[in-house]
Design a protein around this motif. Structure first.
Motif, PDB file in Angstrom:
ATOM      1  N   PRO A   1     -11.299  -2.111  12.188  1.00 27.78           N
ATOM      2  CA  PRO A   1     -12.469  -1.220  12.078  1.00 27.78           C
ATOM      3  C   PRO A   1     -12.239   0.252  12.448  1.00 27.78           C
ATOM      4  CG  PRO A   1     -12.725  -2.810  13.882  1.00 27.78           C
ATOM      5  CD  PRO A   1     -11.465  -3.169  13.166  1.00 27.78           C
ATOM      6  N   ASN A   2     -11.285   0.550  13.313  1.00 26.06           N
ATOM      7  CA  ASN A   2     -11.146   1.969  13.712  1.00 26.06           C
ATOM      8  C   ASN A   2     -10.161   2.734  12.836  1.00 26.06           C
ATOM      9  OD1 ASN A   2      -9.025   0.473  14.574  1.00 26.06           O
ATOM     10  ND2 ASN A   2      -8.714   1.606  16.499  1.00 26.06           N
ATOM     11  N   HIS A   3      -9.702   2.112  11.735  1.00 25.27           N
ATOM     12  CA  HIS A   3      -8.697   2.764  10.900  1.00 25.27           C
ATOM     13  C   HIS A   3      -9.329   3.687   9.855  1.00 25.27           C
ATOM     14  CE1 HIS A   3      -6.133  -0.181  12.714  1.00 25.27           C
ATOM     15  NE2 HIS A   3      -5.095   0.159  11.981  1.00 25.27           N
ATOM     16  N   MET A   4      -8.616   4.764   9.580  1.00 22.04           N
ATOM     17  CA  MET A   4      -9.002   5.613   8.454  1.00 22.04           C
ATOM     18  C   MET A   4      -8.413   4.977   7.190  1.00 22.04           C
ATOM     19  SD  MET A   4      -8.440   9.608   8.086  1.00 22.04           S
ATOM     20  CE  MET A   4      -8.858  10.475   6.592  1.00 22.04           C
ATOM     21  N   VAL A   5      -9.174   4.939   6.116  1.00 20.28           N
ATOM     22  CA  VAL A   5      -8.679   4.309   4.881  1.00 20.28           C
ATOM     23  C   VAL A   5      -8.284   5.388   3.873  1.00 20.28           C
ATOM     24  CG1 VAL A   5      -9.222   2.775   2.956  1.00 20.28           C
ATOM     25  CG2 VAL A   5     -10.114   2.265   5.235  1.00 20.28           C
ATOM     26  N   ILE A   6      -6.983   5.409   3.576  1.00 14.21           N
ATOM     27  CA  ILE A   6      -6.478   6.328   2.542  1.00 14.21           C
ATOM     28  C   ILE A   6      -6.069   5.468   1.353  1.00 14.21           C
ATOM     29  CG2 ILE A   6      -4.758   8.092   1.965  1.00 14.21           C
ATOM     30  CD1 ILE A   6      -4.535   8.789   4.891  1.00 14.21           C
ATOM     31  N   SER A   7      -6.712   5.692   0.227  1.00 13.81           N
ATOM     32  CA  SER A   7      -6.390   4.880  -0.954  1.00 13.81           C
ATOM     33  C   SER A   7      -5.773   5.737  -2.041  1.00 13.81           C
ATOM     34  CB  SER A   7      -7.628   4.189  -1.508  1.00 13.81           C
ATOM     35  OG  SER A   7      -8.100   3.252  -0.573  1.00 13.81           O
ATOM     36  N   TYR A   8      -4.714   5.191  -2.596  1.00 12.82           N
ATOM     37  CA  TYR A   8      -4.049   5.780  -3.759  1.00 12.82           C
ATOM     38  C   TYR A   8      -5.052   5.710  -4.917  1.00 12.82           C
ATOM     39  CZ  TYR A   8       0.025   6.305  -6.955  1.00 12.82           C
ATOM     40  OH  TYR A   8       0.931   6.723  -7.881  1.00 12.82           O
ATOM     41  N   ILE A   9      -5.077   6.741  -5.735  1.00 11.88           N
ATOM     42  CA  ILE A   9      -6.072   6.829  -6.818  1.00 11.88           C
ATOM     43  C   ILE A   9      -5.980   5.645  -7.794  1.00 11.88           C
ATOM     44  CG2 ILE A   9      -4.661   8.239  -8.398  1.00 11.88           C
ATOM     45  CD1 ILE A   9      -7.297  10.000  -8.748  1.00 11.88           C
ATOM     46  N   ASN A  10      -4.825   4.960  -7.808  1.00 11.22           N
ATOM     47  CA  ASN A  10      -4.642   3.774  -8.669  1.00 11.22           C
ATOM     48  C   ASN A  10      -5.370   2.576  -8.076  1.00 11.22           C
ATOM     49  OD1 ASN A  10      -2.566   5.695  -9.154  1.00 11.22           O
ATOM     50  ND2 ASN A  10      -1.363   4.167 -10.229  1.00 11.22           N
ATOM     51  N   CYS A  11      -6.700   2.650  -8.055  1.00 11.78           N
ATOM     52  CA  CYS A  11      -7.520   1.539  -7.547  1.00 11.78           C
ATOM     53  C   CYS A  11      -8.887   1.648  -8.218  1.00 11.78           C
ATOM     54  CB  CYS A  11      -7.648   1.612  -6.015  1.00 11.78           C
ATOM     55  SG  CYS A  11      -8.514   3.060  -5.407  1.00 11.78           S
ATOM     56  N   SER A  12      -9.674   0.583  -8.095  1.00  9.72           N
ATOM     57  CA  SER A  12     -10.987   0.580  -8.743  1.00  9.72           C
ATOM     58  C   SER A  12     -11.976   1.472  -7.987  1.00  9.72           C
ATOM     59  CB  SER A  12     -11.516  -0.851  -8.769  1.00  9.72           C
ATOM     60  OG  SER A  12     -11.728  -1.278  -7.432  1.00  9.72           O
ATOM     61  N   ALA A  13     -13.097   1.763  -8.637  1.00 12.35           N
ATOM     62  CA  ALA A  13     -14.152   2.559  -7.983  1.00 12.35           C
ATOM     63  C   ALA A  13     -14.671   1.844  -6.741  1.00 12.35           C
ATOM     64  CB  ALA A  13     -15.283   2.810  -8.968  1.00 12.35           C
ATOM     65  N   ALA A  14     -14.689   0.506  -6.770  1.00 17.72           N
ATOM     66  CA  ALA A  14     -15.187  -0.253  -5.608  1.00 17.72           C
ATOM     67  C   ALA A  14     -14.280  -0.035  -4.390  1.00 17.72           C
ATOM     68  CB  ALA A  14     -15.263  -1.739  -5.958  1.00 17.72           C
ATOM     69  N   ILE A  15     -12.963   0.055  -4.619  1.00 18.21           N
ATOM     70  CA  ILE A  15     -12.037   0.338  -3.505  1.00 18.21           C
ATOM     71  C   ILE A  15     -12.208   1.784  -3.048  1.00 18.21           C
ATOM     72  CG2 ILE A  15      -9.585   0.477  -2.811  1.00 18.21           C
ATOM     73  CD1 ILE A  15     -10.568  -2.432  -3.250  1.00 18.21           C
ATOM     74  N   LYS A  16     -12.354   2.684  -3.998  1.00 16.71           N
ATOM     75  CA  LYS A  16     -12.559   4.099  -3.639  1.00 16.71           C
ATOM     76  C   LYS A  16     -13.811   4.219  -2.762  1.00 16.71           C
ATOM     77  CE  LYS A  16     -10.168   6.317  -7.527  1.00 16.71           C
ATOM     78  NZ  LYS A  16      -9.711   5.246  -8.438  1.00 16.71           N
ATOM     79  N   ALA A  17     -14.846   3.470  -3.139  1.00 17.04           N
ATOM     80  CA  ALA A  17     -16.108   3.543  -2.383  1.00 17.04           C
ATOM     81  C   ALA A  17     -15.934   3.080  -0.936  1.00 17.04           C
ATOM     82  CB  ALA A  17     -17.166   2.700  -3.094  1.00 17.04           C
ATOM     83  N   MET A  18     -14.894   2.299  -0.660  1.00 22.62           N
ATOM     84  CA  MET A  18     -14.638   1.827   0.720  1.00 22.62           C
ATOM     85  C   MET A  18     -13.629   2.720   1.446  1.00 22.62           C
ATOM     86  SD  MET A  18     -14.335  -2.305   0.481  1.00 22.62           S
ATOM     87  CE  MET A  18     -14.175  -2.763  -1.222  1.00 22.62           C
ATOM     88  N   SER A  19     -13.229   3.828   0.821  1.00 20.44           N
ATOM     89  CA  SER A  19     -12.142   4.652   1.363  1.00 20.44           C
ATOM     90  C   SER A  19     -12.679   5.935   1.983  1.00 20.44           C
ATOM     91  CB  SER A  19     -11.160   5.010   0.247  1.00 20.44           C
ATOM     92  OG  SER A  19     -10.711   3.830  -0.399  1.00 20.44           O
ATOM     93  N   ASP A  20     -11.882   6.479   2.925  1.00 21.29           N
ATOM     94  CA  ASP A  20     -12.253   7.774   3.522  1.00 21.29           C
ATOM     95  C   ASP A  20     -11.722   8.928   2.689  1.00 21.29           C
ATOM     96  OD1 ASP A  20     -13.584   6.914   6.005  1.00 21.29           O
ATOM     97  OD2 ASP A  20     -11.644   5.944   6.363  1.00 21.29           O
ATOM     98  N   VAL A  21     -10.529   8.745   2.166  1.00 19.85           N
ATOM     99  CA  VAL A  21      -9.961   9.795   1.311  1.00 19.85           C
ATOM    100  C   VAL A  21      -9.040   9.145   0.277  1.00 19.85           C
ATOM    101  CG1 VAL A  21      -8.117  10.374   2.983  1.00 19.85           C
ATOM    102  CG2 VAL A  21      -8.729  12.034   1.264  1.00 19.85           C
ATOM    103  N   ILE A  22      -9.007   9.749  -0.906  1.00 24.25           N
ATOM    104  CA  ILE A  22      -8.120   9.293  -1.991  1.00 24.25           C
ATOM    105  C   ILE A  22      -6.897  10.196  -1.979  1.00 24.25           C
ATOM    106  CG2 ILE A  22      -7.981   9.018  -4.528  1.00 24.25           C
ATOM    107  CD1 ILE A  22      -9.890   7.040  -3.012  1.00 24.25           C
ATOM    108  N   CYS A  23      -5.776   9.654  -2.452  1.00 25.42           N
ATOM    109  CA  CYS A  23      -4.591  10.494  -2.635  1.00 25.42           C
ATOM    110  C   CYS A  23      -3.932  10.105  -3.947  1.00 25.42           C
ATOM    111  CB  CYS A  23      -3.617  10.335  -1.472  1.00 25.42           C
ATOM    112  SG  CYS A  23      -2.808   8.723  -1.445  1.00 25.42           S
ATOM    113  N   THR A  24      -2.991  10.928  -4.383  1.00 23.24           N
ATOM    114  CA  THR A  24      -2.161  10.568  -5.545  1.00 23.24           C
ATOM    115  C   THR A  24      -0.714  10.663  -5.080  1.00 23.24           C
ATOM    116  OG1 THR A  24      -1.724  12.764  -6.435  1.00 23.24           O
ATOM    117  CG2 THR A  24      -3.844  11.763  -7.029  1.00 23.24           C
ATOM    118  N   SER A  25       0.214  10.368  -5.977  1.00 27.31           N
ATOM    119  CA  SER A  25       1.625  10.461  -5.556  1.00 27.31           C
ATOM    120  C   SER A  25       2.008  11.920  -5.303  1.00 27.31           C
ATOM    121  CB  SER A  25       2.531   9.833  -6.618  1.00 27.31           C
ATOM    122  OG  SER A  25       2.428  10.529  -7.834  1.00 27.31           O
ATOM    123  N   ALA A  26       1.229  12.865  -5.864  1.00 27.30           N
ATOM    124  CA  ALA A  26       1.551  14.287  -5.686  1.00 27.30           C
ATOM    125  C   ALA A  26       1.145  14.811  -4.308  1.00 27.30           C
ATOM    126  CB  ALA A  26       0.860  15.107  -6.775  1.00 27.30           C
TER     127      ALA A  26
END
Ligand code: 13P
Ligand code: SF4
Length: 322
Positions: free
Chosen positions: A118-143
């Motif tokens: 629960p105390n983790h920040m969620v960084i999701s690679y843009i290669n994921c569904s909108a539902a995963i993005k909605a659970m993330s704190d920030v998106i990133c790409t390989s760049a």
């Protein structure tokens, strides 16, 4: 008999001979912009207004004033364009163009994983569904993954999803421990270390350039690692004349255009197949592009609550990448 034939011919879509001309006309008619990823077929890259990596494409989608966005890429990329442009129509020539990496992170399992930390920040690679993005704190790409992780306060634990190979690479580059979701890309996993070493022995002056979605045993041979745009720029500006390219070979089309005199060798997959081509990306074709623009379908349609929740970490990424 005649009526049946007539009905059939009415149902068959008529594909014009000059597809390039017809697509250009439809683009004017719709006030559309065509955005393409480097992994698309060369023909598709050649009709695009903008060709880029996932970050460049998200930025282009955020900044366009076109009425219609035609996306030549995979579903999560077109979905990102829609999240950023709820009032524009976003067309994807083949809605089945998915992504094995995005599929490796089902929302229900990820929600449980997140709840367990629960105390983790969620960084999701843009290669994921909108539902995963909605659970993330920030998106990133390989760049920008390395730069984004570096901006997280040192005492904040991080979950990185879904690509374990990019995650491992970012951990090496930043010295940050991260909890990795164990997803991977079917294309970048397919490269053979043994064949890569043999190729390097055959072309000793060639530099190996690789995408960070590759596995560590392949990445350790690379002279340069980066996103598709970074690989393209590196090949263009390096004084070296020969390169072994360890990513989806679609990117070689732009490399060859930008560096006509250079030798570009696609890295071999494990088996004698074309499986270093992304089967999802390659579902889009010139014919399907024409039909999508003609019929204004298939288009990306999304649940508004998920869109709004997914927009927050995407916007954060765009702000952090300025
Ligand atoms: P980039 O577009 O960030 O280079 O990533 C490549 C990729 O696998 C896209 O699906
Ligand atoms: Fe997904 Fe890999 Fe294809 Fe990129 S190359 S779209 S990560 S399956």
């Amino acid at each position: 008999m005649f009526a049946t034939l007539e009905r059939q011919s009415q149902q068959q879509p008529v594909i014009p001979r000059d597809l390039f001309g017809a697509i250009a006309e439809l683009k004017q008619e719709l006030n559309a912009v065509i955005l393409a990823h480097y992994y698309q077929d060369p023909d598709l890259q050649d009709v695009a207004d903008y060709i880029g990596d996932s970050l460049g494409l998200a930025q282009a989608a955020a900044n366009t004033d076109a009425d219609v966005i035609v996306f030549l890429g995979v579903h999560f990329m077109a979905e990102t364009a829609k999240i950023l442009n709820p009032h524009k129509q976003v067309l994807l020539p083949d809605l089945a163009a998915g992504c094995s990496l995005a599929d490796s992170c089902p929302p229900d399992r990820f929600a449980a994983f997140k709840a367990a930390h629960p105390n983790h920040m969620v960084i999701s690679y843009i290669n994921c569904s909108a539902a995963i993005k909605a659970m993330s704190d920030v998106i990133c790409t390989s760049a920008n993954a390395v730069a984004i992780v570096k901006q997280v306060p040192a005492n904040r634990p991080i979950i990185f999803a879904p690509d374990r190979n990019l995650g491992r690479y970012v951990m090496q580059q930043t010295g940050r421990e991260m909890l990795l979701w164990q997803g991977s890309c079917m294309v970048h996993e397919i490269f053979s270390e043994r064949k890569l070493v043999e190729l390097k022995q055959k072309y000793p002056d060639a530099q190996i350039v690789a995408h960070p979605e590759c596995e560590p045993n392949v990445l350790r041979h690379a002279e340069f690692i980066g996103s598709t745009t970074a690989l393209l720029k590196y090949v263009q500006t390096s004084p070296c004349k020969s390169f072994i390219v360890v990513t989806e070979p679609g990117v070689i089309h732009q490399m060859q255009k930008a560096s006509p005199g250079k030798q570009l060798i696609p890295a071999p997959p494990e088996h004698d197949c074309a499986c270093n081509q992304c089967p999802h990306m390659r579902l889009n074709t010139l014919e399907k592009l024409y039909l999508a623009m003609k019929n204004r379908s298939p288009e990306i349609v999304m649940d508004e609550a998920i869109r709004q929740a997914a927009l927050v970490p995407i916007q954060r990424m765009l702000d952090m990448s300025k």
